[in-house]
Design an enzyme around this catalytic site. Structure first.
Site, PDB file in Angstrom:
ATOM      1  N   HIS A  37       0.839  -1.204   0.000  1.00 16.22           N
ATOM      2  CA  HIS A  37       0.000   0.000   0.000  1.00 16.22           C
ATOM      3  C   HIS A  37       0.870   1.249   0.000  1.00 16.22           C
ATOM      4  O   HIS A  37       0.591   2.220  -0.694  1.00 16.22           O
ATOM      5  CB  HIS A  37      -0.866   0.044   1.262  1.00 16.22           C
ATOM      6  CG  HIS A  37      -1.823  -1.102   1.416  1.00 16.22           C
ATOM      7  ND1 HIS A  37      -1.656  -2.083   2.360  1.00 16.22           N
ATOM      8  CD2 HIS A  37      -2.961  -1.421   0.746  1.00 16.22           C
ATOM      9  CE1 HIS A  37      -2.666  -2.948   2.281  1.00 16.22           C
ATOM     10  NE2 HIS A  37      -3.463  -2.584   1.306  1.00 16.22           N
ATOM     11  N   GLN A  61     -18.284  -5.799  -1.306  1.00 14.79           N
ATOM     12  CA  GLN A  61     -17.417  -6.626  -2.149  1.00 14.79           C
ATOM     13  C   GLN A  61     -17.094  -7.973  -1.508  1.00 14.79           C
ATOM     14  O   GLN A  61     -16.345  -8.765  -2.075  1.00 14.79           O
ATOM     15  CB  GLN A  61     -16.148  -5.877  -2.547  1.00 14.79           C
ATOM     16  CG  GLN A  61     -15.136  -5.677  -1.431  1.00 14.79           C
ATOM     17  CD  GLN A  61     -14.026  -4.748  -1.862  1.00 14.79           C
ATOM     18  OE1 GLN A  61     -14.229  -3.552  -2.046  1.00 14.79           O
ATOM     19  NE2 GLN A  61     -12.840  -5.285  -2.062  1.00 14.79           N
TER      20      GLN A  61
HETATM   21  P1  AMP Z   1      -6.556  -3.633  -0.348  1.00 10.84           P
HETATM   22  O1  AMP Z   1      -6.373  -2.898   0.942  1.00 10.84           O
HETATM   23  O2  AMP Z   1      -6.209  -5.077  -0.298  1.00 10.84           O
HETATM   24  O3  AMP Z   1      -7.902  -3.353  -0.977  1.00 10.84           O
HETATM   25  O4  AMP Z   1      -5.497  -3.003  -1.354  1.00 10.84           O
HETATM   26  C1  AMP Z   1      -5.499  -1.622  -1.636  1.00 10.84           C
HETATM   27  C2  AMP Z   1      -4.612  -1.379  -2.819  1.00 10.84           C
HETATM   28  O5  AMP Z   1      -3.278  -1.802  -2.523  1.00 10.84           O
HETATM   29  C3  AMP Z   1      -5.061  -2.169  -4.062  1.00 10.84           C
HETATM   30  O6  AMP Z   1      -4.920  -1.346  -5.207  1.00 10.84           O
HETATM   31  C4  AMP Z   1      -4.088  -3.317  -4.076  1.00 10.84           C
HETATM   32  O7  AMP Z   1      -3.874  -3.867  -5.362  1.00 10.84           O
HETATM   33  C5  AMP Z   1      -2.834  -2.659  -3.553  1.00 10.84           C
HETATM   34  N1  AMP Z   1      -1.896  -3.671  -3.045  1.00 10.84           N
HETATM   35  C6  AMP Z   1      -2.155  -4.634  -2.126  1.00 10.84           C
HETATM   36  N2  AMP Z   1      -1.075  -5.422  -1.961  1.00 10.84           N
HETATM   37  C7  AMP Z   1      -0.124  -4.956  -2.805  1.00 10.84           C
HETATM   38  C8  AMP Z   1       1.206  -5.357  -3.123  1.00 10.84           C
HETATM   39  N3  AMP Z   1       1.790  -6.390  -2.539  1.00 10.84           N
HETATM   40  N4  AMP Z   1       1.879  -4.629  -4.039  1.00 10.84           N
HETATM   41  C9  AMP Z   1       1.296  -3.575  -4.663  1.00 10.84           C
HETATM   42  N5  AMP Z   1       0.053  -3.148  -4.404  1.00 10.84           N
HETATM   43  C10 AMP Z   1      -0.654  -3.831  -3.495  1.00 10.84           C
END
Ligand code: AMP
Length: 283
Positions: A37, A61
Site C-alpha cells: 500500500h 465486495q
Molecule cells: P486492499 O487494501 O487489499 O484493498 O489493497 C489496496 C490497494 O493496494 C489495491 O490497489 C491493491 O492492489 C494494492 N496492493 C495490495 N497489496 C499490494 C502489493 N503487494 N503490491 C502492490 N500493491 C498492493
C-alpha cells in the site's frame, strides 16, 4: 495529516483546494496497511500536490461466508504508515456513511473482465468494488488514482468503468511489492502460520516456473497450466481456486501464450486465499 469521516466535508475541502489549481492523488485501501500500500502512496505523493488515502473495509465486495467480520483492522498503525508516506487526508468512513439506510445504487461492469478469476469464485465481488470505487472517486475527486497490480483484474475492471462512465481521472497501475523471498505482500498474509507462510511461496514459484517455460520457448498454455497445477498440488492442503493464462487487456483465456500475457493464480493456503500474478510480453 487530517482524518475525515464525513465524505461531504472532505469533498468540500478538496474541491476548494482544486480551485486553487492543486492536483489530487488518491489511494483507496481496506486498511491493515503494508509496504505494498505504501508504495502506491509514495508514488502518488510524488505525482500530486495533495495526497488522499481511504481506509474502508467495503461490505458490498465480500460475499456470504467471506471474511468481512474477521478482516484484519488496525487504524492506529495504519495512520502511522500513512503519515510516513506523506498522506495529507485520510478518508475513514463508517459503513453507515457509505451505505446509509435506503441505499440502492450499484455499478456493474459486465462482460469478460468480470466473468473469470475473482468474478467466477466471488459472486458480486466486482459489483461491490466498482460501486465503492465510484463513490470514493465522487467524494475524493482525484485527478489520479493508484491501484496495485497484485489485484490485476481489479485494475482492468476499474479502468473499464472509468472509460465507460466518462470519469474524469487517470488510473495508475503500480507494480506488485514482494517480500525478499518472493511472497506478494497482502493484508491476508497475517492469517498464515509459520508453515503456511513457507508453503505460500508456491504461488510465486509456480509463476517463476511459468516464466522459465515461456523463456524456454513453450507456448502451449495447457502445458504451463498443468505444470503450475502440479507444483501447487505438491502442498497437500493447498486448494487451487484458479490458474488463468489470459490476454492482459481483455482477460480472455489464451491457448497460445503470445502477446500481452497475464498469468494469475489464486490458492487457499489454509484460511486465506492468496493471489499472485505476472504480466509479460511474449513474442
Ligand atoms: P486492499 O487494501 O487489499 O484493498 O489493497 C489496496 C490497494 O493496494 C489495491 O490497489 C491493491 O492492489 C494494492 N496492493 C495490495 N497489496 C499490494 C502489493 N503487494 N503490491 C502492490 N500493491 C498492493
Amino acid at each position: 495529516m487530517e482524518l475525515y469521516t464525513s465524505g461531504r466535508e472532505l469533498r468540500n475541502l478538496l474541491k476548494s483546494l482544486k480551485k486553487e489549481g492543486k492536483s489530487v492523488g488518491f489511494v483507496p485501501t481496506m486498511g491493515f496497511l503494508h509496504e505494498g500500500h505504501k508504495s502506491l502512496m509514495v508514488k502518488a505523493r510524488r505525482e500530486n500536490d495533495i495526497l488522499v488515502a481511504s481506509v474502508f473495509v467495503n461490505p458490498t465486495q465480500f460475499g456470504p461466508g467471506e471474511d468481512l467480520e474477521a478482516y484484519p483492522r488496525d487504524i492506529e498503525r495504519d495512520k502511522d504508515l500513512m503519515e510516513s508516506a506523506g498522506v495529507d487526508y485520510v478518508f475513514f468512513p463508517s459503513v453507515q456513511e457509505m451505505y446509509p439506510t435506503g441505499y440502492n445504487t450499484y455499478v456493474d461492469v459486465e462482460g469478460p473482465l468480470t466473468i473469470l478469476m475473482e468474478g467466477a469464485s466471488r459472486e458480486g465481488h466486482f459489483r461491490g468494488v466498482a460501486t465503492v470505487v465510484s463513490k470514493l472517486f465522487n467524494l475524493c475527486v482525484p485527478d489520479r488514482a493508484y491501484f496495485g497490480m497484485k489485484d490485476a483484474q481489479q485494475v482492468s475492471v476499474v479502468q473499464r468503468m472509468v472509460e465507460d462512465m466518462n470519469m474524469d481521472l487517470e488510473i495508475i497501475p503500480c507494480p506488485i511489492v514482494r517480500e525478499d523471498d518472493g511472497l506478494a505482500l497482502s493484508s491476508r498474509n497475517t492469517y498464515l502460520d509459520e508453515k503456511q507462510r513457507k508453503d505460500a511461496l508456491v504461488l510465486s514459484r509456480s509463476l517463476g516456473r511459468a516464466r522459465e517455460m515461456i523463456d524456454g520457448g513453450i507456448r502451449d498454455a495447457h502445458l504451463i497450466h498443468d505444470e503450475m497445477k502440479n507444483m501447487i498440488n505438491e502442498i497437500d492442503y493447498a486448494k487451487i481456486d484458479y490458474i488463468q493464462i489470459v490476454n492482459a487487456r481483455t482477460l480472455e483465456p489464451l491457448q497460445l501464450v503470445t502477446g500481452d500475457v497475464l498469468i494469475a493464480v489464486a490458492v487457499w493456503v489454509g484460511k486465506p486465499k492468496l493471489l499472485d500474478n505476472i504480466r509479460l510480453e511474449v513474442e
